[in-house]
Design a protein around this motif. Structure first.
Motif, PDB file in Angstrom:
ATOM      1  N   SER A  61      24.440 -82.114  48.175  1.00 50.06           N
ATOM      2  CA  SER A  61      24.064 -82.870  49.328  1.00 50.06           C
ATOM      3  C   SER A  61      23.782 -82.006  50.329  1.00 50.06           C
ATOM      4  N   LEU A  62      23.093 -82.386  51.314  1.00 49.37           N
ATOM      5  CA  LEU A  62      23.068 -81.842  52.541  1.00 49.37           C
ATOM      6  C   LEU A  62      24.395 -81.598  53.117  1.00 49.37           C
ATOM      7  N   ASN A  63      24.858 -82.692  53.309  1.00 47.51           N
ATOM      8  CA  ASN A  63      26.405 -82.404  53.764  1.00 47.51           C
ATOM      9  C   ASN A  63      26.872 -81.403  53.390  1.00 47.51           C
ATOM     10  N   ASP A  64      27.189 -81.152  51.934  1.00 46.25           N
ATOM     11  CA  ASP A  64      28.217 -80.140  51.375  1.00 46.25           C
ATOM     12  C   ASP A  64      27.526 -78.823  51.338  1.00 46.25           C
ATOM     13  N   ARG A  65      26.026 -78.701  51.365  1.00 47.34           N
ATOM     14  CA  ARG A  65      25.384 -77.273  51.684  1.00 47.34           C
ATOM     15  C   ARG A  65      25.827 -76.887  53.145  1.00 47.34           C
ATOM     16  N   TYR A  66      25.875 -78.028  53.906  1.00 46.25           N
ATOM     17  CA  TYR A  66      26.070 -77.550  55.476  1.00 46.25           C
ATOM     18  C   TYR A  66      27.517 -76.831  55.670  1.00 46.25           C
ATOM     19  N   LEU A  85      21.824 -72.619  54.367  1.00 49.05           N
ATOM     20  CA  LEU A  85      21.134 -73.268  55.533  1.00 49.05           C
ATOM     21  C   LEU A  85      19.564 -73.304  55.184  1.00 49.05           C
ATOM     22  N   ASP A  86      19.150 -72.410  54.618  1.00 47.65           N
ATOM     23  CA  ASP A  86      17.661 -72.306  54.213  1.00 47.65           C
ATOM     24  C   ASP A  86      17.366 -73.380  53.261  1.00 47.65           C
ATOM     25  N   LYS A  91      15.282 -80.588  55.703  1.00 46.54           N
ATOM     26  CA  LYS A  91      15.567 -81.739  55.924  1.00 46.54           C
ATOM     27  C   LYS A  91      16.477 -82.038  57.390  1.00 46.54           C
ATOM     28  N   PHE A  92      17.295 -81.182  57.481  1.00 43.35           N
ATOM     29  CA  PHE A  92      18.040 -80.996  58.657  1.00 43.35           C
ATOM     30  C   PHE A  92      17.536 -81.030  60.091  1.00 43.35           C
ATOM     31  N   SER A  93      17.905 -82.094  60.701  1.00 41.94           N
ATOM     32  CA  SER A  93      17.215 -82.179  61.935  1.00 41.94           C
ATOM     33  C   SER A  93      18.140 -82.353  63.383  1.00 41.94           C
ATOM     34  N   ASN A  94      19.563 -82.240  63.065  1.00 39.60           N
ATOM     35  CA  ASN A  94      20.327 -82.279  64.170  1.00 39.60           C
ATOM     36  C   ASN A  94      20.649 -81.000  64.910  1.00 39.60           C
ATOM     37  N   TYR A  95      19.533 -80.599  65.823  1.00 42.36           N
ATOM     38  CA  TYR A  95      19.683 -79.426  66.324  1.00 42.36           C
ATOM     39  C   TYR A  95      20.719 -79.044  67.516  1.00 42.36           C
ATOM     40  N   LEU A 116      15.427 -70.187  61.995  1.00 44.08           N
ATOM     41  CA  LEU A 116      15.803 -71.067  61.330  1.00 44.08           C
ATOM     42  C   LEU A 116      16.207 -72.191  62.420  1.00 44.08           C
ATOM     43  N   MET A 117      16.437 -72.016  63.661  1.00 44.81           N
ATOM     44  CA  MET A 117      16.634 -72.758  64.370  1.00 44.81           C
ATOM     45  C   MET A 117      15.229 -73.402  64.996  1.00 44.81           C
ATOM     46  N   GLU A 118      14.210 -72.653  64.877  1.00 44.90           N
ATOM     47  CA  GLU A 118      12.834 -73.184  65.210  1.00 44.90           C
ATOM     48  C   GLU A 118      12.567 -74.206  64.400  1.00 44.90           C
ATOM     49  N   LYS A 119      12.840 -74.120  63.125  1.00 40.38           N
ATOM     50  CA  LYS A 119      12.533 -75.295  61.850  1.00 40.38           C
ATOM     51  C   LYS A 119      13.303 -76.431  62.168  1.00 40.38           C
ATOM     52  N   ILE A 120      14.559 -76.105  62.585  1.00 42.01           N
ATOM     53  CA  ILE A 120      15.359 -77.383  62.907  1.00 42.01           C
ATOM     54  C   ILE A 120      15.180 -78.156  64.075  1.00 42.01           C
ATOM     55  N   LYS A 121      14.781 -77.290  65.184  1.00 44.74           N
ATOM     56  CA  LYS A 121      14.238 -78.044  66.224  1.00 44.74           C
ATOM     57  C   LYS A 121      12.925 -78.698  66.102  1.00 44.74           C
ATOM     58  N   GLN A 122      11.893 -78.091  65.269  1.00 46.74           N
ATOM     59  CA  GLN A 122      10.862 -78.816  64.975  1.00 46.74           C
ATOM     60  C   GLN A 122      11.044 -80.039  64.247  1.00 46.74           C
ATOM     61  N   ASN A 123      12.108 -80.132  63.240  1.00 44.27           N
ATOM     62  CA  ASN A 123      12.472 -81.341  62.591  1.00 44.27           C
ATOM     63  C   ASN A 123      13.050 -82.385  63.248  1.00 44.27           C
TER      64      ASN A 123
END
Length: 324
Positions: A61-66, A85-86, A91-95, A116-123
């Motif tokens: 799950s996303l949660n467990d990987r985080y 994180l990669d 999927k992760f969008s909570n920048y 990595l943060m650029e990807k998440i910010k775009q999400n």
């Protein structure tokens, strides 16, 4: 606040990203990893997350990987942290959360962090394209104010003591911030009603709950019916509502229903589950609203759940609660 604590607000689903039900072996290994994290044994925590993922064909799950990334980062193994994180970056969008999570602070100077943060910010920007952005931004600020000073509680208590002048002053500051946040949130609720993730995003909607959860009894009683309707309409989490239901019930001198509220004996400093209705069937009720089993939940306070013993202790707990 770590995602592992955020779970009650946003990640209560028991489904993995790939749509399969979590296996018992996977769940058991994740529980061990979480326990090791709480014990600050970060390397073994991270290793147990890897074992859990391996047991399930490296799906997780996303949660467990985080959380695995947090453990690897705290264990000073950045390559493994970034690997996790990669995997969730798509999927992760909570920048706002990931950039303020102190578990990951050691990764900020790594050249991989920026991309990595650029990807998440775009999400996040994509997810928020149709939101009421001014209102979502306001709730984002309120969320930060609500959580900022609560994150400091453990460190201040460990350094100065629970009954210290410093701790009392810190609680006064929290109470002041809560009162200001409540003015803002009541204005939002009275104008817009309980706005959901489709309007203000998941964190924005959950912020309404957080502020009301920290409010006075009269305010909680006023907005409880509104939140019940919000849950029915898919605008709020049933797991969050359960916490508010419990808090209101206890304040009214009743027993809580879901076991979410934890008390602490002022003399022994030992934590306990506040008076609970029908302890034998609490896990069924918790499952119905997306909460984990009580035995798992109370481990956060070093409580060992035993329903039979709890029923014997309940009269004493109720007497203790009434005299607080």
């Amino acid at each position: 606040m770590k995602i592992r604590l955020f779970v009650l607000l946003f990640l209560v689903s028991t489904k993995l990203l790939f749509g399969q039900t979590v296996s018992k072996e996977y769940t058991d290994k994740v529980k061990t990893a979480e326990s090791l994290y709480r014990a600050k044994d970060f390397k073994n925590s991270a290793t147990h997350y890897s074992e859990a993922f391996k047991s399930n064909g490296w799906k997780a799950s996303l949660n467990d990987r985080y959380n695995a990334a947090c453990s690897w980062a705290m264990a000073s193994v950045p390559d493994s942290a970034f690997s996790q994180l990669d995997r969730i970056a798509v999927k992760f969008s909570n920048y706002n959360h990931i950039t303020t999570d102190t578990d990951l602070s050691s990764l900020h100077s790594d050249k991989r962090w920026k991309s990595l943060m650029e990807k998440i910010k775009q999400n996040q920007e994509k997810a928020e394209a149709n939101l009421n952005k001014p209102l979502a931004a306001k709730l984002g600020d309120i969320y930060n104010e609500d959580q900022k000073y609560r994150k400091q509680i453990d460190d201040i208590e460990k350094k100065y003591g629970r009954e210290s002048k410093e701790m009392n002053e810190h609680w006064q500051l929290i109470n002041k911030k809560d009162s200001l946040n409540l003015i803002e949130v009541k204005a939002i609720l009275d104008k817009y009603g309980w706005v959901g993730p489709d309007i203000v995003g998941g964190q924005g909607s959950a912020t309404l709950f957080l502020v009301i959860q920290h409010a006075d009894q009269a305010t909680q009683e006023k907005y409880l019916p509104m939140m019940r309707d919000a849950v029915k309409n898919g605008k709020a989490q049933s797991s969050s509502l359960a916490l508010l239901e419990d808090r209101v019930a206890l304040r009214q001198g009743k027993r809580q229903i879901y076991g979410s509220q934890i008390g602490r004996d002022p003399e022994t400093q030992i934590y306990y589950v506040s008076p609970l209705e029908d302890p034998d069937n609490v896990d069924k009720r918790r499952t119905d609203v997306g909460l984990p089993p009580l035995a798992e939940y109370v481990k956060n306070w070093q409580i060992k759940w035993d329903a039979e013993q709890y029923k014997k202790d309940l009269p004493k707990l109720e007497a203790k609660t009434k005299h607080k």
